[in-house]
Write a protein that holds these residues in place. Structure first.
Motif, PDB file in Angstrom:
ATOM      1  N   ILE A   1      12.934  -4.693  -1.482  1.00 53.47           N
ATOM      2  CA  ILE A   1      12.429  -3.678  -2.415  1.00 53.47           C
ATOM      3  C   ILE A   1      10.963  -3.895  -2.786  1.00 53.47           C
ATOM      4  CG2 ILE A   1      14.711  -3.172  -3.355  1.00 53.47           C
ATOM      5  CD1 ILE A   1      13.897  -4.878  -5.811  1.00 53.47           C
ATOM      6  N   ASN A   2      10.406  -5.037  -2.427  1.00 55.41           N
ATOM      7  CA  ASN A   2       8.993  -5.310  -2.726  1.00 55.41           C
ATOM      8  C   ASN A   2       8.073  -5.032  -1.529  1.00 55.41           C
ATOM      9  OD1 ASN A   2      10.041  -7.547  -1.328  1.00 55.41           O
ATOM     10  ND2 ASN A   2       8.542  -8.933  -2.232  1.00 55.41           N
TER      11      ASN A   2
ATOM     12  N   VAL B   1       4.146   2.017   5.238  1.00 48.62           N
ATOM     13  CA  VAL B   1       3.478   3.317   5.235  1.00 48.62           C
ATOM     14  C   VAL B   1       3.042   3.617   6.668  1.00 48.62           C
ATOM     15  CG1 VAL B   1       1.484   4.623   4.391  1.00 48.62           C
ATOM     16  CG2 VAL B   1       2.638   2.989   2.872  1.00 48.62           C
TER      17      VAL B   1
ATOM     18  N   HIS C   1      12.639  -3.183   8.295  1.00 50.03           N
ATOM     19  CA  HIS C   1      12.586  -3.102   6.838  1.00 50.03           C
ATOM     20  C   HIS C   1      13.935  -2.657   6.272  1.00 50.03           C
ATOM     21  CE1 HIS C   1      11.615  -0.823   3.044  1.00 50.03           C
ATOM     22  NE2 HIS C   1      11.222  -2.038   2.749  1.00 50.03           N
TER      23      HIS C   1
ATOM     24  N   PRO D   1       1.855   6.551  -3.278  1.00 44.75           N
ATOM     25  CA  PRO D   1       2.967   6.000  -4.062  1.00 44.75           C
ATOM     26  C   PRO D   1       3.299   6.891  -5.259  1.00 44.75           C
ATOM     27  CG  PRO D   1       0.952   4.757  -4.462  1.00 44.75           C
ATOM     28  CD  PRO D   1       0.640   5.758  -3.396  1.00 44.75           C
TER      29      PRO D   1
ATOM     30  N   ARG E   1       4.303  -7.391  -4.558  1.00 43.68           N
ATOM     31  CA  ARG E   1       4.591  -6.216  -3.736  1.00 43.68           C
ATOM     32  C   ARG E   1       3.622  -6.213  -2.561  1.00 43.68           C
ATOM     33  NH1 ARG E   1       4.173  -1.268  -7.918  1.00 43.68           N
ATOM     34  NH2 ARG E   1       2.044  -1.996  -8.106  1.00 43.68           N
TER      35      ARG E   1
ATOM     36  N   PHE F   1       6.601  -2.023   1.010  1.00 44.86           N
ATOM     37  CA  PHE F   1       6.411  -0.572   1.117  1.00 44.86           C
ATOM     38  C   PHE F   1       5.722  -0.233   2.435  1.00 44.86           C
ATOM     39  CE2 PHE F   1       6.576  -1.829  -3.265  1.00 44.86           C
ATOM     40  CZ  PHE F   1       7.464  -0.921  -3.815  1.00 44.86           C
TER      41      PHE F   1
ATOM     42  N   THR G   1      -0.061  -6.651  -6.425  1.00 53.11           N
ATOM     43  CA  THR G   1       0.084  -5.835  -5.223  1.00 53.11           C
ATOM     44  C   THR G   1      -0.858  -6.327  -4.139  1.00 53.11           C
ATOM     45  OG1 THR G   1       0.695  -3.924  -6.564  1.00 53.11           O
ATOM     46  CG2 THR G   1       0.006  -3.482  -4.310  1.00 53.11           C
TER      47      THR G   1
ATOM     48  N   PHE H   1       3.556   3.864  -9.847  1.00 53.57           N
ATOM     49  CA  PHE H   1       3.455   2.682  -8.980  1.00 53.57           C
ATOM     50  C   PHE H   1       2.384   1.709  -9.458  1.00 53.57           C
ATOM     51  CE2 PHE H   1       1.792   0.371  -5.301  1.00 53.57           C
ATOM     52  CZ  PHE H   1       2.952  -0.113  -4.719  1.00 53.57           C
TER      53      PHE H   1
ATOM     54  N   GLN I   1       9.990  -0.010  10.499  1.00 56.51           N
ATOM     55  CA  GLN I   1      10.854   0.682   9.532  1.00 56.51           C
ATOM     56  C   GLN I   1      12.316   0.261   9.711  1.00 56.51           C
ATOM     57  OE1 GLN I   1      10.121   1.996   6.890  1.00 56.51           O
ATOM     58  NE2 GLN I   1      10.959   3.991   6.524  1.00 56.51           N
TER      59      GLN I   1
ATOM     60  N   ILE J   1       2.161  -3.555   0.377  1.00 59.31           N
ATOM     61  CA  ILE J   1       2.031  -2.268   1.055  1.00 59.31           C
ATOM     62  C   ILE J   1       1.575  -2.608   2.461  1.00 59.31           C
ATOM     63  CG2 ILE J   1       0.790  -0.077   1.166  1.00 59.31           C
ATOM     64  CD1 ILE J   1       0.226  -0.445  -1.883  1.00 59.31           C
TER      65      ILE J   1
END
Length: 178
Positions: free
Chosen positions: A82-83, A87, A76, A24, A58, A85, A35, A28, A73, A60
């Motif tokens: 926006i919260n 990966v 998303h 991040p 948030r 992420f 988180t 971050f 993806q 991840i």
């Protein structure tokens, strides 16, 4: 680590390869939003629902499979959360190198591969030395939730996690950092 039948090899972060995905942004971890972390979100159904229902947190979400990550993806991007992420990386590598100690409040490992053969036991999340790193990533009072539809896996995981230093079992497969 623990002794007896619940002992594992110690986790050695220095032997873990650098992840392919970047970490991040530098600021971050300075944010005040709680988180959370999901390991193996697949195509992202839980991750997207969780992010929608928890806008003040948030998440991840780390997926290793290329095909599942691409689908995740796309979802998303459609939802524009926006919260959340996403990966694309090996979770062991990414977490080891990019998640500081005590920064994760909730960890979700939902329906992982149960590796049902006895010889595959060391591949189960709760039986991996990496479990130490996950515990270190948890904030005080943080929760790790492991969900499975395999009864043998649930019993074994609950037993092993309840004997992990620093964790206490709060229900069938949720443990909290003391």
């Amino acid at each position: 680590m623990n002794t007896g039948e619940h002992s594992l090899r110690s986790f050695d972060a220095t032997t873990v390869p650098l992840p392919s995905a970047p970490g991040p942004a530098a600021d971050f971890w300075q944010a005040t939003l709680p988180t959370d972390l999901e390991i193996g979100p697949g195509v992202g159904w839980h991750s997207i629902t969780y992010a929608k229902n928890n806008p003040s947190r948030r998440l991840i979400a780390i997926e290793h499979s290329q095909a599942r990550f691409e689908s995740f993806q796309r979802r998303h991007q459609t939802h524009g959360l926006i919260n959340l992420f996403p990966v694309h990386a090996n979770a062991v590598h990414w977490i080891t190198h990019h998640v500081p100690v005590g920064k994760i409040e909730r960890i979700f490992i939902l329906f992982p591969n149960p590796y049902p053969k006895q010889g595959q036991r060391n591949k189960r999340w709760h039986a991996m030395p990496f479990r130490e790193q996950l515990v270190r990533a948890l904030a005080p009072g943080g929760k790790l939730t492991l969900a499975t539809n395999e009864p043998f896996y649930a019993v074994e995981a609950a037993e092993m996690l309840s004997h992990t230093e620093g964790l206490s079992l709060v229900d069938k497969l949720t443990v909290v950092l003391k």
